[in-house]
Design a protein around this motif. Structure first.
Motif, mmCIF file in Angstrom:
data_model
loop_
_atom_site.group_PDB
_atom_site.id
_atom_site.type_symbol
_atom_site.label_atom_id
_atom_site.label_comp_id
_atom_site.label_asym_id
_atom_site.label_seq_id
_atom_site.Cartn_x
_atom_site.Cartn_y
_atom_site.Cartn_z
ATOM 1 N N MET A 394 81.752 60.182 30.282
ATOM 2 C CA MET A 394 80.581 59.282 30.106
ATOM 3 C C MET A 394 80.948 58.041 29.043
ATOM 4 O O MET A 394 80.150 56.925 29.206
ATOM 5 C CB MET A 394 79.263 59.844 29.653
ATOM 6 C CG MET A 394 78.614 61.096 30.631
ATOM 7 S SD MET A 394 77.377 61.962 30.219
ATOM 8 C CE MET A 394 76.042 60.477 29.921
ATOM 9 N N ARG A 395 81.872 58.474 28.131
ATOM 10 C CA ARG A 395 82.171 57.371 27.223
ATOM 11 C C ARG A 395 83.125 56.333 27.972
ATOM 12 O O ARG A 395 84.309 56.948 28.163
ATOM 13 C CB ARG A 395 82.320 57.833 26.087
ATOM 14 C CG ARG A 395 82.670 56.755 24.756
ATOM 15 C CD ARG A 395 83.243 57.221 23.467
ATOM 16 N NE ARG A 395 82.318 58.366 22.801
ATOM 17 C CZ ARG A 395 82.178 58.384 21.235
ATOM 18 N NH1 ARG A 395 82.771 57.265 20.749
ATOM 19 N NH2 ARG A 395 81.191 59.047 20.747
ATOM 20 N N VAL A 396 83.065 54.923 27.931
ATOM 21 C CA VAL A 396 84.089 54.394 28.577
ATOM 22 C C VAL A 396 83.984 52.937 27.620
ATOM 23 O O VAL A 396 83.345 52.682 27.041
ATOM 24 C CB VAL A 396 83.495 53.875 29.901
ATOM 25 C CG1 VAL A 396 83.695 55.177 30.751
ATOM 26 C CG2 VAL A 396 82.155 53.150 30.020
ATOM 27 N N PRO A 397 85.083 51.902 27.709
ATOM 28 C CA PRO A 397 85.189 50.775 27.271
ATOM 29 C C PRO A 397 84.088 49.912 27.637
ATOM 30 O O PRO A 397 83.711 50.038 28.562
ATOM 31 C CB PRO A 397 86.510 50.313 27.873
ATOM 32 C CG PRO A 397 87.331 51.418 28.285
ATOM 33 C CD PRO A 397 86.379 52.471 28.593
ATOM 34 N N LEU A 398 83.880 49.038 26.836
ATOM 35 C CA LEU A 398 82.803 47.899 27.071
ATOM 36 C C LEU A 398 83.428 46.802 26.093
ATOM 37 O O LEU A 398 83.257 46.991 24.899
ATOM 38 C CB LEU A 398 81.429 48.508 26.706
ATOM 39 C CG LEU A 398 80.312 47.215 26.696
ATOM 40 C CD1 LEU A 398 80.290 46.557 28.130
ATOM 41 C CD2 LEU A 398 79.027 47.510 26.526
ATOM 42 N N ILE A 399 83.791 45.694 26.633
ATOM 43 C CA ILE A 399 83.989 44.447 26.010
ATOM 44 C C ILE A 399 83.084 43.296 26.541
ATOM 45 O O ILE A 399 82.627 43.022 27.714
ATOM 46 C CB ILE A 399 85.364 43.993 26.347
ATOM 47 C CG1 ILE A 399 86.476 45.078 25.907
ATOM 48 C CG2 ILE A 399 85.808 42.574 25.753
ATOM 49 C CD1 ILE A 399 87.874 44.959 26.500
ATOM 50 N N ILE A 400 82.490 42.736 25.469
ATOM 51 C CA ILE A 400 81.712 41.426 25.792
ATOM 52 C C ILE A 400 82.384 40.199 25.140
ATOM 53 O O ILE A 400 82.564 40.278 23.750
ATOM 54 C CB ILE A 400 80.253 41.717 25.499
ATOM 55 C CG1 ILE A 400 79.600 42.988 26.149
ATOM 56 C CG2 ILE A 400 79.534 40.524 25.803
ATOM 57 C CD1 ILE A 400 77.977 43.041 25.783
ATOM 58 N N SER A 401 82.506 39.336 25.944
ATOM 59 C CA SER A 401 83.673 38.260 25.311
ATOM 60 C C SER A 401 82.838 37.013 25.603
ATOM 61 O O SER A 401 82.492 36.700 26.785
ATOM 62 C CB SER A 401 84.854 38.408 25.862
ATOM 63 O OG SER A 401 85.627 37.427 25.323
ATOM 64 N N GLY A 402 82.737 35.993 24.755
ATOM 65 C CA GLY A 402 82.228 34.667 25.018
ATOM 66 C C GLY A 402 81.562 33.982 23.935
ATOM 67 O O GLY A 402 81.422 34.333 22.719
ATOM 68 N N LYS A 403 80.869 32.658 24.255
ATOM 69 C CA LYS A 403 80.071 32.063 23.108
ATOM 70 C C LYS A 403 79.262 32.840 22.169
ATOM 71 O O LYS A 403 79.122 32.466 21.112
ATOM 72 C CB LYS A 403 79.571 31.062 23.996
ATOM 73 C CG LYS A 403 80.306 29.625 24.313
ATOM 74 C CD LYS A 403 79.283 28.706 24.699
ATOM 75 C CE LYS A 403 80.212 27.398 24.943
ATOM 76 N NZ LYS A 403 79.255 26.068 25.265
ATOM 77 N N PRO A 404 78.252 33.604 22.711
ATOM 78 C CA PRO A 404 77.382 34.188 21.663
ATOM 79 C C PRO A 404 78.055 35.348 20.608
ATOM 80 O O PRO A 404 77.356 35.539 19.722
ATOM 81 C CB PRO A 404 76.407 35.175 22.876
ATOM 82 C CG PRO A 404 77.349 35.608 23.818
ATOM 83 C CD PRO A 404 78.543 34.434 24.044
ATOM 84 N N VAL A 405 79.298 35.690 20.655
ATOM 85 C CA VAL A 405 79.690 36.398 19.872
ATOM 86 C C VAL A 405 80.178 35.819 18.748
ATOM 87 O O VAL A 405 80.922 34.907 18.429
ATOM 88 C CB VAL A 405 81.301 36.952 20.222
ATOM 89 C CG1 VAL A 405 81.998 37.802 19.591
ATOM 90 C CG2 VAL A 405 80.898 37.647 21.732
ATOM 91 N N ALA A 406 79.482 36.364 17.423
ATOM 92 C CA ALA A 406 79.703 35.570 16.080
ATOM 93 C C ALA A 406 81.103 36.101 15.571
ATOM 94 O O ALA A 406 81.476 35.246 14.677
ATOM 95 C CB ALA A 406 78.640 36.151 15.167
ATOM 96 N N ASP A 407 81.807 37.454 15.679
ATOM 97 C CA ASP A 407 82.836 37.772 14.980
ATOM 98 C C ASP A 407 83.758 38.197 16.095
ATOM 99 O O ASP A 407 84.017 39.355 16.361
ATOM 100 C CB ASP A 407 82.418 38.763 14.074
ATOM 101 C CG ASP A 407 83.614 39.318 13.263
ATOM 102 O OD1 ASP A 407 84.570 38.576 13.321
ATOM 103 O OD2 ASP A 407 83.425 40.530 12.977
ATOM 104 N N PRO A 408 84.743 37.367 16.662
ATOM 105 C CA PRO A 408 85.452 37.700 17.834
ATOM 106 C C PRO A 408 86.481 38.612 17.144
ATOM 107 O O PRO A 408 86.956 38.898 16.070
ATOM 108 C CB PRO A 408 86.207 36.386 18.002
ATOM 109 C CG PRO A 408 85.325 35.492 17.679
ATOM 110 C CD PRO A 408 84.629 35.806 16.417
ATOM 111 N N SER A 409 87.227 39.561 18.176
ATOM 112 C CA SER A 409 87.998 40.617 17.690
ATOM 113 C C SER A 409 87.182 41.708 16.867
ATOM 114 O O SER A 409 88.091 42.143 16.068
ATOM 115 C CB SER A 409 89.189 40.210 17.142
ATOM 116 O OG SER A 409 90.320 41.024 17.181
#
Length: 589
Positions: A394-409
């Motif tokens: 049930m636990r898997v990777p999730l990446i959300i990337s793009g403009k709304p991200v305040a603190d990349p990486s």
């Protein structure tokens, strides 16, 4: 053109709205199939996944994201924000018991009382595209072309061959591909990951001139069985796995700790379904190592084609206004035999025209799996796999990337759930969630949470310490609450006993707290039972097993039922027998 979910509301084509189209972000939602928790580099893998690593470096990676333990229920929740039982998909239809099908919400296809995120975005002026696996209904009104997607290239079944138009289980008499709602014949040069990205690029490119934003849903077939990859990707991993699954499981745990994906010194169990690598012959170890090399090659091939899509968006000037969401429908698949080369194990694949030969493993005509032992490495340091309620399923990777991200990486350890994806997409696109009616009919409310506060770093969590989130699959049960998880895994791999874990400090589920924290245990058990009532959960009948139900449903739905029975037994029974023998052997020790 709107599908059956479109409302009667019209979109006024004004200059202001045209300006709004230009500033609204594009959304690319990428879904892997059966990908393990540490199967990509940014989560601890040795597999080369530079495209996904680049997205992680420009976004937020979730270390505590959970989804359903198998595919169709996950897809229903991801696309609607509604619990899988209420959305009509409590299990894949191939595994539903007849006693359960008497209930309206147990049909295994997306219900008419839920609305997809694609429909809502299309209504708001987005172009909506899908290329990949659907598995939410094949009847005309259930196809993605009628559930909000303007252009579609959809594989309708639970899986299929990645090299040609061939079914992967005798449950299907053909591999069912549909283009824009009509049956489709695959090209001769087909390979699934390349083909799906080609189609998505074609769809996006066809409408860029009107400056409307787009929603692109890209559910890959990788790395669902049959595990297959181009030879040059396989070659990169030949020899990498010669030390075996236990070494790989430990190496991935250490890398995940170094990356902050799991806490330092995370304890982990050794699954009783993992066999002894050192007891294998040299020839057997060679074969097992190549099985995993094919799997790794399939992951890297998927990543390469994701990179092609990203590069296309950069060339078209769309990248800076695009938000990427990447995750998997569930954890790694373990329902393959320890050794697929034995006579009974070969019969099922051979009946469908596949081979399991070492020389051609992963190529056209081969049938590959990685088996339970390497699956335990794919989910490292977690326990259990797909179809089970352990963290590995049930636990898997999730990446959300793009403009709304305040603190990349950055990483977030906040709990997140599959139903959160649709509310998050709506928030990112500035589209309001519907009320209790849509298109002239009542609909079910979304229960997921908007994750954008985690992306902007304005909140540490979106679920409070007392907010319960329940889940059920064939009597495997889960309740998440705060940092804790109440869970039961049923036989033959589980023992049917409820346990309590702190999955923040102990993601490997090694220390059962049910005896030490009895008040919390009982409170969460009550909350789980309330979840089953609220979400109309129907228990499985006595004697139910997932594999047995697959066989029985094949008899009921296929005109050549006896043949289906024989072929399905040949394909699946050795897996089940192997597990039972392994469990008995372990219990006797």
């Amino acid at each position: 053109m709107f599908g059956i979910e479109a409302s009667a509301n019209t979109v006024v084509d004004t200059e202001a709205q045209s300006s709004a189209y230009r500033v609204r972000p594009n959304i690319v939602f990428i879904l892997a199939d059966d990908l393990g928790y540490t199967d990509i580099a940014s989560y601890g893998s040795e597999v080369n996944t530079p495209s996904l690593t680049a997205l992680a470096e420009q976004g937020v990676s979730f270390t505590n994201f959970h989804t359903a333990a198998n595919c169709a229920p996950a897809r229903a929740m991801l696309l609607t924000g509604v619990d899988s039982h209420l959305a009509g998909v409590p299990n894949i239809p191939e595994m539903l018991a007849p006693e359960q099908r008497k209930h309206a919400n147990y049909q295994g296809v997306l219900g008419s009382d839920v609305v997809t995120v694609a429909t809502l975005l299309e209504e708001a002026g987005y172009h909506t595209y899908m290329a990949g696996k659907w598995h939410l209904g094949m009847d005309p009104d259930k196809r993605p072309s009628r559930r909000g997607f303007q252009r579609t290239m959809a594989m309708m079944d639970s899986g299929a061959d990645n090299w040609e138009q061939r079914p992967y289980l005798p449950l299907y008499d053909q591999a069912n591909w549909f283009a824009d709602g009509e049956r489709y014949t695959l090209p001769e040069d087909f390979y699934s990951s390349r083909f799906l990205v080609d189609k998505m690029i074609e769809f996006i490119d066809s409408n860029l001139q009107d400056e409307k934003p787009f929603f692109a849903y890209l559910p890959f077939m990788a790395v669902h069985s049959p595990v297959q990859a181009p030879q040059h990707y396989i070659d990169r991993y030949m020899g990498v796995y010669d030390s075996g699954w236990d070494v790989l499981r430990e190496q991935r745990k250490e890398r995940a700790e170094a990356l902050g994906i799991v806490p330092e010194n995370t304890p982990m169990v050794r699954m009783h379904t993992t066999i002894d690598w050192d007891a294998l012959s040299d020839e057997d170890r060679r074969y097992q190592s190549k099985r995993m090399a094919v799997y790794a090659g399939m992951i890297e091939a998927m990543d390469f084609h994701i990179g092609r899509l990203v590069e296309f968006l950069k060339q078209r000037g769309q990248y800076d206004n695009t938000i990427f969401i990447f995750t998997s429908d569930n954890g790694s698949e373990a329902n393959g035999p320890d050794d697929p080369r034995g006579f009974p194990q070969r019969l099922g694949p051979h009946s469908l025209g596949y081979n399991v030969d070492y020389e051609t493993l992963g190529l056209k005509g081969s049938y590959g799996t990685i088996g339970p032992s390497f699956s335990s490495a794919a989910v490292s340091p977690l326990a259990y796999y797909k179809f089970h309620a352990g963290e590995g399923g049930m636990r898997v990777p999730l990446i959300i990337s793009g403009k709304p991200v305040a603190d990349p990486s950055s990483l977030t350890r906040a709990f997140a759930w599959a139903t959160d994806i649709t509310p998050t997409i709506l928030s990112l696109s500035g589209v309001a969630a519907p009320g209790d009616r849509f298109a002239g009919r009542p609909i079910l409310p979304m229960t997921g949470r908007d994750l954008t506060p985690l992306l902007s770093a304005s909140a540490a969590r979106v679920y409070g310490p007392d907010d319960p989130v329940g889940y059920e699959l064939t009597d495997h049960g889960v309740l998440f609450q705060g940092d804790y998880k109440l869970v039961v895994n049923q036989p033959p791999r589980g023992d049917g006993q409820w346990r309590l874990f702190n999955i923040v400090t102990d993601p490997g589920e090694t220390k059962d707290l049910s005896g030490a924290d009895t008040v919390r245990f009982q409170r969460m058990l009550s909350a789980y039972h309330q979840y089953t009532v609220d979400n109309k959960v129907v228990p499985v009948p006595p004697g139910y097993t997932q594999i047995k139900q697959l066989v029985q449903n094949g008899l009921l739905t296929n005109r050549d039922g006896i043949l289906v029975l024989l072929l399905t037994v040949l394909l699946l029974l050795p897996f089940y027998v192997a597990w039972r023998m392994k469990k008995v052997s372990t219990d006797e020790q």
